[in-house]
Write a protein that holds these residues in place. Structure first.
Motif, mmCIF file in Angstrom:
data_model
loop_
_atom_site.group_PDB
_atom_site.id
_atom_site.type_symbol
_atom_site.label_atom_id
_atom_site.label_comp_id
_atom_site.label_asym_id
_atom_site.label_seq_id
_atom_site.Cartn_x
_atom_site.Cartn_y
_atom_site.Cartn_z
ATOM 1 N N MET A 70 0.833 -1.185 0.000
ATOM 2 C CA MET A 70 0.000 0.000 0.000
ATOM 3 C C MET A 70 0.875 1.246 0.000
ATOM 4 S SD MET A 70 -2.842 1.477 -0.182
ATOM 5 C CE MET A 70 -3.922 0.059 -0.050
ATOM 6 N N LEU A 109 -4.896 0.745 7.517
ATOM 7 C CA LEU A 109 -4.613 1.406 6.244
ATOM 8 C C LEU A 109 -3.862 2.716 6.465
ATOM 9 C CD1 LEU A 109 -4.883 1.879 3.194
ATOM 10 C CD2 LEU A 109 -7.196 2.763 3.630
ATOM 11 N N TYR A 143 -9.527 9.695 -0.244
ATOM 12 C CA TYR A 143 -10.545 8.752 0.227
ATOM 13 C C TYR A 143 -10.643 8.792 1.752
ATOM 14 C CZ TYR A 143 -11.896 4.215 2.180
ATOM 15 O OH TYR A 143 -12.445 3.230 2.952
ATOM 16 N N LEU A 144 -9.492 8.761 2.442
ATOM 17 C CA LEU A 144 -9.496 8.762 3.901
ATOM 18 C C LEU A 144 -10.083 10.065 4.447
ATOM 19 C CD1 LEU A 144 -6.010 7.130 4.533
ATOM 20 C CD2 LEU A 144 -8.237 6.130 5.098
ATOM 21 N N SER A 178 -0.912 7.949 -1.840
ATOM 22 C CA SER A 178 -1.226 8.626 -3.097
ATOM 23 C C SER A 178 -2.298 9.660 -2.806
ATOM 24 C CB SER A 178 -1.736 7.626 -4.143
ATOM 25 O OG SER A 178 -3.020 7.147 -3.781
ATOM 26 N N GLU A 204 -5.059 9.937 -4.178
ATOM 27 C CA GLU A 204 -6.361 9.274 -4.209
ATOM 28 C C GLU A 204 -6.668 8.584 -2.874
ATOM 29 O OE1 GLU A 204 -4.926 10.136 -8.120
ATOM 30 O OE2 GLU A 204 -4.000 8.922 -6.533
ATOM 31 N N VAL A 205 -5.686 7.874 -2.325
ATOM 32 C CA VAL A 205 -5.894 7.184 -1.048
ATOM 33 C C VAL A 205 -6.132 8.195 0.072
ATOM 34 C CG1 VAL A 205 -4.820 5.727 0.705
ATOM 35 C CG2 VAL A 205 -4.596 5.134 -1.704
ATOM 36 N N GLN A 229 -10.185 1.602 9.858
ATOM 37 C CA GLN A 229 -9.372 2.406 8.949
ATOM 38 C C GLN A 229 -7.918 2.525 9.407
ATOM 39 O OE1 GLN A 229 -10.550 3.788 6.088
ATOM 40 N NE2 GLN A 229 -12.598 2.953 6.462
ATOM 41 N N VAL A 232 -0.183 3.759 5.088
ATOM 42 C CA VAL A 232 -0.006 4.952 4.247
ATOM 43 C C VAL A 232 1.053 5.873 4.855
ATOM 44 C CG1 VAL A 232 -1.135 7.067 3.453
ATOM 45 C CG2 VAL A 232 -2.291 4.865 3.206
#
Length: 393
Positions: free
Chosen positions: A98, A137, A107-108, A101, A103-104, A134, A141
């Motif tokens: 993982m 993840l 999203y979060l 980015s 995008e990630v 969450q 990240v």
């Protein structure tokens, strides 16, 4: 006769709640999305009683949770593809792959805002598992983030950790609350963000105060206000509120009043809905001022403040409205207004049941000694039975 699933749980000494915790943890590891806690409880009961065979996804989760094979758990080897109905299972990502980015992180951030908007209405019962899921993840990240994305990733980690700390506090788990709030401070320290650090320090002060550590709470509030003039108005206001509450616990009325007066002015100037403390309205400060008044033995002042505050309370802040009503009930009881105490407490109890807020329930339990002289009245006896059942659930 016990099914093998029932026997597996009994052999480990688990309650059904323990099993559901283990299934939810397994679902996070395996990338499988579970239904709500209430739906999961119903499904588990049916599986254990043999009324419905688990589908392939649930079989996978049971095997992971129990670290056992399908044969050992008495599960069919030719199960249907899934019993999770409309909830699709997701392929489990390789944690090490993982990468951070935009995008990630986007999203979060979006999911975080949904949690924040839902929290005042639904309370901690349903949100703790969602926010907790969450965190793996987020940790991955942050671990892999480099360059310009690192600050964004770390800030997301701080906000989620602080929110999780708050949810645990509202659930009545001060130890987990402080653990996650300390994690938030670790993230904030890396960012060298005075406003975020101050906000987390005042949250730590709140947790310490509610745990009965008033002296520690004053020190943490002072740490939040160390650079007071450079803080945003909303952060400075909630930090002053934290110090006022700790001062009230220590019986320091003048200091508490001064801090609340300054916080109220700041809350009136700052727009609600922006910044780190969008909930910090004048009505919020007034509710906290009433809590201080109760600790200082001033129920008349608390009643006047809370009655006025409730007329302006935002509909979306349902959980805090329940806390306001519970405190109002205590103030009424101290003034021997039994009818007023019963009416306010009944409304607060309904909100506590709906949201799972231990803070509302705790306030209602503190009310009971004040109602003891009237405990034989039908309404008060009914209220006490309800609170007893909520405490034991």
């Amino acid at each position: 006769m016990k099914t093998k699933l029932q026997a597996a749980r009994a052999a480990r000494g688990w309650s059904q709640a323990d099993l559901m915790d283990a299934l939810e943890d397994a679902a996070v590891r395996l990338g499988i999305q579970l239904p709500s806690r209430s739906s999961l409880k119903a499904q588990v009961s049916m599986f254990e009683n043999g009324r419905r065979p688990p589908g392939s996804d649930y079989q996978t989760l049971f095997c992971e949770a129990y670290q056992a094979t399908r044969v050992e758990l008495g599960l069919s080897l030719d199960a249907a593809p899934s019993q999770l109905d409309t909830l699709p299972s997701l392929p489990a990502p390789r944690a090490a792959s993982m990468q951070a980015s935009p995008e990630v992180i986007g999203y979060l951030k979006a999911v975080f805002m949904e949690h924040v908007q839902a929290e005042p209405v639904v309370g901690p019962r349903f949100l703790v598992p969602a926010v907790q899921s969450q965190m793996p993840l987020i940790e991955q990240v942050c671990k892999g983030a480099r360059g310009p994305l690192r600050d964004e990733a770390v800030r997301v980690g701080a906000r989620y950790s602080e929110l999780l700390g708050w949810l645990h506090q509202d659930s009545g788990d001060s130890q987990s609350a402080m653990l996650w709030t300390n994690r938030a401070l670790d993230y904030a320290s890396e960012l060298e963000d005075p406003a975020l650090s101050a906000y987390v320090f005042q949250r730590r002060s709140n947790i310490a105060a509610e745990a009965g550590q008033a002296g520690y709470a004053v020190g943490l509030a002072n740490a939040a206000l160390r650079q007071a003039r450079g803080l945003p108005q909303d952060v400075r206001a909630v930090a002053l509120r934290a110090r006022a509450y700790a001062d009230a616990l220590l019986g320091q009325s003048d200091e508490s009043t001064r801090a609340l007066d300054e916080a109220r002015v700041l809350a009136d100037q700052g727009p609600v809905g922006e910044g780190l403390a969008p909930y910090c309205s004048v009505a919020y400060i007034d509710m906290e001022a009433a809590a201080c008044a109760l600790h200082l033995g001033q129920p008349e002042q608390a009643v006047a403040t809370l009655e006025a505050s409730l007329t302006e309370w935002p509909a979306e802040q349902q959980r805090d409205r329940g806390l306001c009503l519970a405190r109002l009930a205590t103030a009424y009881a101290q003034l021997e207004d039994v009818e007023g105490a019963y009416n306010a407490a009944s409304q607060a109890a309904a909100i506590a049941e709906a949201t799972g807020s231990a803070r509302i329930l705790g306030e209602l339990l503190r009310l009971q000694p004040f109602l003891a002289p009237w405990r034989k009245l039908v309404e008060i006896a009914e209220l006490n039975r309800l609170l007893g059942s909520m405490k034991g659930s």
